[in-house]
Design a protein around this motif. Structure first.
Motif, PDB file in Angstrom:
ATOM      1  N   ILE A 154      65.915 -32.688 -78.895  1.00 31.61           N
ATOM      2  CA  ILE A 154      64.611 -32.458 -78.272  1.00 31.61           C
ATOM      3  C   ILE A 154      64.839 -31.450 -77.148  1.00 31.61           C
ATOM      4  O   ILE A 154      65.745 -31.640 -76.335  1.00 31.61           O
ATOM      5  CB  ILE A 154      64.049 -33.749 -77.619  1.00 31.61           C
ATOM      6  CG1 ILE A 154      64.254 -34.981 -78.501  1.00 31.61           C
ATOM      7  CG2 ILE A 154      62.611 -33.560 -77.174  1.00 31.61           C
ATOM      8  CD1 ILE A 154      63.362 -35.120 -79.647  1.00 31.61           C
ATOM      9  N   VAL A 155      64.021 -30.401 -77.127  1.00 29.77           N
ATOM     10  CA  VAL A 155      64.167 -29.401 -76.067  1.00 29.77           C
ATOM     11  C   VAL A 155      62.828 -29.226 -75.372  1.00 29.77           C
ATOM     12  O   VAL A 155      61.794 -29.057 -76.031  1.00 29.77           O
ATOM     13  CB  VAL A 155      64.612 -28.034 -76.642  1.00 29.77           C
ATOM     14  CG1 VAL A 155      64.846 -27.040 -75.510  1.00 29.77           C
ATOM     15  CG2 VAL A 155      65.875 -28.177 -77.480  1.00 29.77           C
ATOM     16  N   SER A 156      62.831 -29.293 -74.051  1.00 25.54           N
ATOM     17  CA  SER A 156      61.591 -29.105 -73.311  1.00 25.54           C
ATOM     18  C   SER A 156      61.760 -27.981 -72.297  1.00 25.54           C
ATOM     19  O   SER A 156      62.749 -27.926 -71.568  1.00 25.54           O
ATOM     20  CB  SER A 156      61.210 -30.397 -72.583  1.00 25.54           C
ATOM     21  OG  SER A 156      60.102 -30.164 -71.734  1.00 25.54           O
ATOM     22  N   HIS A 157      60.755 -27.106 -72.273  1.00 26.18           N
ATOM     23  CA  HIS A 157      60.705 -26.042 -71.274  1.00 26.18           C
ATOM     24  C   HIS A 157      60.127 -26.647 -69.992  1.00 26.18           C
ATOM     25  O   HIS A 157      59.030 -27.186 -70.003  1.00 26.18           O
ATOM     26  CB  HIS A 157      59.826 -24.908 -71.831  1.00 26.18           C
ATOM     27  CG  HIS A 157      59.652 -23.738 -70.899  1.00 26.18           C
ATOM     28  ND1 HIS A 157      58.891 -22.650 -71.227  1.00 26.18           N
ATOM     29  CD2 HIS A 157      60.152 -23.489 -69.663  1.00 26.18           C
ATOM     30  CE1 HIS A 157      58.910 -21.780 -70.231  1.00 26.18           C
ATOM     31  NE2 HIS A 157      59.673 -22.272 -69.271  1.00 26.18           N
ATOM     32  N   ASP A 158      60.851 -26.565 -68.949  1.00 26.86           N
ATOM     33  CA  ASP A 158      60.493 -26.960 -67.575  1.00 26.86           C
ATOM     34  C   ASP A 158      60.375 -28.465 -67.317  1.00 26.86           C
ATOM     35  O   ASP A 158      60.931 -28.945 -66.342  1.00 26.86           O
ATOM     36  CB  ASP A 158      59.193 -26.294 -67.094  1.00 26.86           C
ATOM     37  CG  ASP A 158      59.464 -24.930 -66.479  1.00 26.86           C
ATOM     38  OD1 ASP A 158      60.636 -24.621 -66.195  1.00 26.86           O
ATOM     39  OD2 ASP A 158      58.511 -24.147 -66.309  1.00 26.86           O
ATOM     40  N   TRP A 159      59.669 -29.227 -68.152  1.00 20.90           N
ATOM     41  CA  TRP A 159      59.379 -30.616 -67.773  1.00 20.90           C
ATOM     42  C   TRP A 159      60.381 -31.576 -68.393  1.00 20.90           C
ATOM     43  O   TRP A 159      60.796 -31.412 -69.537  1.00 20.90           O
ATOM     44  CB  TRP A 159      57.959 -30.986 -68.190  1.00 20.90           C
ATOM     45  CG  TRP A 159      56.959 -29.957 -67.796  1.00 20.90           C
ATOM     46  CD1 TRP A 159      56.178 -29.212 -68.618  1.00 20.90           C
ATOM     47  CD2 TRP A 159      56.638 -29.520 -66.458  1.00 20.90           C
ATOM     48  NE1 TRP A 159      55.392 -28.352 -67.898  1.00 20.90           N
ATOM     49  CE2 TRP A 159      55.658 -28.517 -66.566  1.00 20.90           C
ATOM     50  CE3 TRP A 159      57.095 -29.883 -65.182  1.00 20.90           C
ATOM     51  CZ2 TRP A 159      55.124 -27.875 -65.464  1.00 20.90           C
ATOM     52  CZ3 TRP A 159      56.563 -29.226 -64.082  1.00 20.90           C
ATOM     53  CH2 TRP A 159      55.589 -28.253 -64.230  1.00 20.90           C
ATOM     54  N   ASP A 160      60.701 -32.619 -67.616  1.00 14.53           N
ATOM     55  CA  ASP A 160      61.688 -33.585 -68.119  1.00 14.53           C
ATOM     56  C   ASP A 160      61.002 -34.816 -68.706  1.00 14.53           C
ATOM     57  O   ASP A 160      59.793 -34.786 -68.990  1.00 14.53           O
ATOM     58  CB  ASP A 160      62.708 -33.932 -67.018  1.00 14.53           C
ATOM     59  CG  ASP A 160      62.071 -34.643 -65.836  1.00 14.53           C
ATOM     60  OD1 ASP A 160      60.951 -35.171 -65.997  1.00 14.53           O
ATOM     61  OD2 ASP A 160      62.682 -34.678 -64.750  1.00 14.53           O
ATOM     62  N   ARG A 182      71.630 -32.158 -71.190  1.00  8.24           N
ATOM     63  CA  ARG A 182      72.033 -30.860 -70.631  1.00  8.24           C
ATOM     64  C   ARG A 182      70.799 -30.147 -70.102  1.00  8.24           C
ATOM     65  O   ARG A 182      69.716 -30.272 -70.699  1.00  8.24           O
ATOM     66  CB  ARG A 182      72.653 -30.003 -71.739  1.00  8.24           C
ATOM     67  CG  ARG A 182      73.962 -29.363 -71.346  1.00  8.24           C
ATOM     68  CD  ARG A 182      74.460 -28.429 -72.430  1.00  8.24           C
ATOM     69  NE  ARG A 182      74.558 -27.093 -71.895  1.00  8.24           N
ATOM     70  CZ  ARG A 182      74.606 -25.996 -72.625  1.00  8.24           C
ATOM     71  NH1 ARG A 182      74.540 -26.073 -73.940  1.00  8.24           N
ATOM     72  NH2 ARG A 182      74.715 -24.817 -72.062  1.00  8.24           N
ATOM     73  N   THR A 183      70.968 -29.396 -69.033  1.00  5.78           N
ATOM     74  CA  THR A 183      69.870 -28.566 -68.505  1.00  5.78           C
ATOM     75  C   THR A 183      70.437 -27.203 -68.146  1.00  5.78           C
ATOM     76  O   THR A 183      71.529 -27.123 -67.583  1.00  5.78           O
ATOM     77  CB  THR A 183      69.258 -29.215 -67.234  1.00  5.78           C
ATOM     78  OG1 THR A 183      68.685 -30.475 -67.588  1.00  5.78           O
ATOM     79  CG2 THR A 183      68.179 -28.335 -66.630  1.00  5.78           C
ATOM     80  N   VAL A 184      69.707 -26.153 -68.506  1.00  9.34           N
ATOM     81  CA  VAL A 184      70.100 -24.820 -68.036  1.00  9.34           C
ATOM     82  C   VAL A 184      68.916 -24.205 -67.301  1.00  9.34           C
ATOM     83  O   VAL A 184      67.759 -24.533 -67.577  1.00  9.34           O
ATOM     84  CB  VAL A 184      70.557 -23.877 -69.189  1.00  9.34           C
ATOM     85  CG1 VAL A 184      71.853 -24.351 -69.813  1.00  9.34           C
ATOM     86  CG2 VAL A 184      69.475 -23.714 -70.244  1.00  9.34           C
ATOM     87  N   THR A 185      69.240 -23.334 -66.356  1.00 11.49           N
ATOM     88  CA  THR A 185      68.207 -22.651 -65.568  1.00 11.49           C
ATOM     89  C   THR A 185      68.275 -21.162 -65.886  1.00 11.49           C
ATOM     90  O   THR A 185      69.363 -20.580 -65.895  1.00 11.49           O
ATOM     91  CB  THR A 185      68.447 -22.891 -64.064  1.00 11.49           C
ATOM     92  OG1 THR A 185      68.454 -24.307 -63.852  1.00 11.49           O
ATOM     93  CG2 THR A 185      67.353 -22.276 -63.220  1.00 11.49           C
ATOM     94  N   ILE A 186      67.108 -20.599 -66.170  1.00 11.82           N
ATOM     95  CA  ILE A 186      67.068 -19.186 -66.584  1.00 11.82           C
ATOM     96  C   ILE A 186      66.165 -18.412 -65.622  1.00 11.82           C
ATOM     97  O   ILE A 186      64.997 -18.779 -65.454  1.00 11.82           O
ATOM     98  CB  ILE A 186      66.526 -19.071 -68.017  1.00 11.82           C
ATOM     99  CG1 ILE A 186      67.503 -19.783 -68.960  1.00 11.82           C
ATOM    100  CG2 ILE A 186      66.350 -17.631 -68.464  1.00 11.82           C
ATOM    101  CD1 ILE A 186      66.834 -20.680 -69.891  1.00 11.82           C
ATOM    102  N   PRO A 187      66.684 -17.366 -64.993  1.00 11.55           N
ATOM    103  CA  PRO A 187      65.824 -16.567 -64.112  1.00 11.55           C
ATOM    104  C   PRO A 187      64.721 -15.902 -64.935  1.00 11.55           C
ATOM    105  O   PRO A 187      64.988 -15.360 -66.011  1.00 11.55           O
ATOM    106  CB  PRO A 187      66.767 -15.497 -63.540  1.00 11.55           C
ATOM    107  CG  PRO A 187      68.144 -15.912 -63.936  1.00 11.55           C
ATOM    108  CD  PRO A 187      68.040 -16.842 -65.099  1.00 11.55           C
ATOM    109  N   VAL A 188      63.484 -15.995 -64.451  1.00 13.12           N
ATOM    110  CA  VAL A 188      62.350 -15.358 -65.153  1.00 13.12           C
ATOM    111  C   VAL A 188      61.502 -14.675 -64.089  1.00 13.12           C
ATOM    112  O   VAL A 188      60.572 -15.269 -63.533  1.00 13.12           O
ATOM    113  CB  VAL A 188      61.490 -16.399 -65.914  1.00 13.12           C
ATOM    114  CG1 VAL A 188      60.409 -15.690 -66.740  1.00 13.12           C
ATOM    115  CG2 VAL A 188      62.344 -17.264 -66.831  1.00 13.12           C
TER     116      VAL A 188
END
Ligand SMILES: C[S@@+](CC[C@H](N)C(=O)[O-])C[C@H]1O[C@@H](n2cnc3c(N)ncnc32)[C@H](O)[C@@H]1O
Length: 286
Positions: A152-158, A166-172
């Protein structure tokens, strides 16, 4: 209201109007369509979502609230995956079909006009979402009920107490909403559901393994096996890892838990199988 809600959450601001609007009991499947606006995941973040889940051609991906179809289309085009987009806005579904044709992946993808809460998720090996925290939480029981190993992959919300693996942070820099100029991508691997009582079989008959599960963590208390009281550990898809040195590995296969590794002081459990029971206890050896 939708844009305001999104802005409040993304900027981590305290918005009284949002708090009022999201009082317990005022959200739910019926309200979800109104509460999750169409905001696209930037391409770089979409790619990171697919990469963190290790998507490949063997996968079937479902994007819940698929917008213009970009995540499903990218998964098909870049990784050869099959995909389904579930989207409640008819114009976005039509747009997604056109986008898939333009990308040349229409044979591998499907877009369905449907409420995401009513979608059948059982065939998915990967689920992606860019929704809202309370929608994620409402989906959580269904997601936890999926086959062990589903990603399961969620953009921004947990998902609250179900911590990501695992969590990664991507500069946007071009992020359209909120003050943060980065996106977070969270990955969960659905753990096997092992909570309950398991009874030893064969030479371990009479042994009782009582398991308490807390998402990916478990604690097992063992009765009927001399000198071993129990062990705590972690569930990785269908495999349980325990022991301070990783001496124990068990695998869930249907209604059985099989000891696939047991070393050191757990050696007495070597090769033992346990069967799930709904009875109050395990029958002792005659
Ligand atoms: C933030 S957008 C994400 C779009 C796309 N997944 C992406 O990441 O680019 C959320 C999408 O969910 C859709 N949506 C909201 N509620 C829904 C529901 N109950 N069922 C299906 N789709 C829904 C919205 O129309 C919107 O397109």
């Amino acid at each position: 209201m939708k844009a305001l809600a999104w802005l409040c959450r993304s900027a981590a601001l305290s918005c009284a109007v949002l708090a009022l609007h999201t009082l317990p009991g005022t959200t739910g499947p019926a309200g979800a369509a109104e509460e999750v606006p169409f905001i696209t995941t930037p391409d770089r973040v979409a790619l990171a979502m697919l990469e963190i889940a290790n998507v490949d051609a063997s996968d079937t991906l479902i994007d819940l609230g698929s917008g213009d179809g970009r995540i499903v289309i990218l998964a098909a085009k870049r990784f050869g995956a099959r995909g389904l987009g579930v989207e409640i806005v008819p114009d976005l579904v039509r747009q997604s079909v056109l986008n898939a044709q333009r990308a040349g992946v229409e044979s591998r993808v499907e877009f369905r006009e449907q409420d995401l809460f009513k979608a059948d998720l059982s065939q998915a090996t990967v689920i992606t979402m860019y929704l809202l925290p309370e929608v994620n939480l409402e989906l959580r029981p269904s997601l936890l009920g999926l086959q062990a190993g589903t990603r399961i992959v969620s953009h921004d919300w947990d998902m609250g107490e179900w911590r990501p693996d695992r969590t990664v942070t991507i500069p946007v820099s071009e992020k359209a909403v909120g003050m943060d100029k980065f996106s977070r991508v969270h990955l969960w691997v659905v753990p096997a559901q092992i909570h309950g009582l398991w009874c030893g079989q064969g030479r371990a008959r009479g042994a009782a393994l009582r398991v308490t599960q807390d998402f990916q963590r478990f604690s097992a208390r063992l009765g009927g096996v001399a000198e071993i009281e129990g062990f705590d550990g972690r569930i990785d898809a269908a495999v349980l890892h325990a022991g301070s040195q990783g001496e124990i590995q068990m695998q869930q296969r249907g209604d059985r838990l099989l000891m696939i590794r047991s070393e050191g002081r757990y050696a007495a459990l070597d090769g033992v199988a346990f069967a799930r029971t709904t009875a109050g206890g395990c029958e002792r050896k005659p």
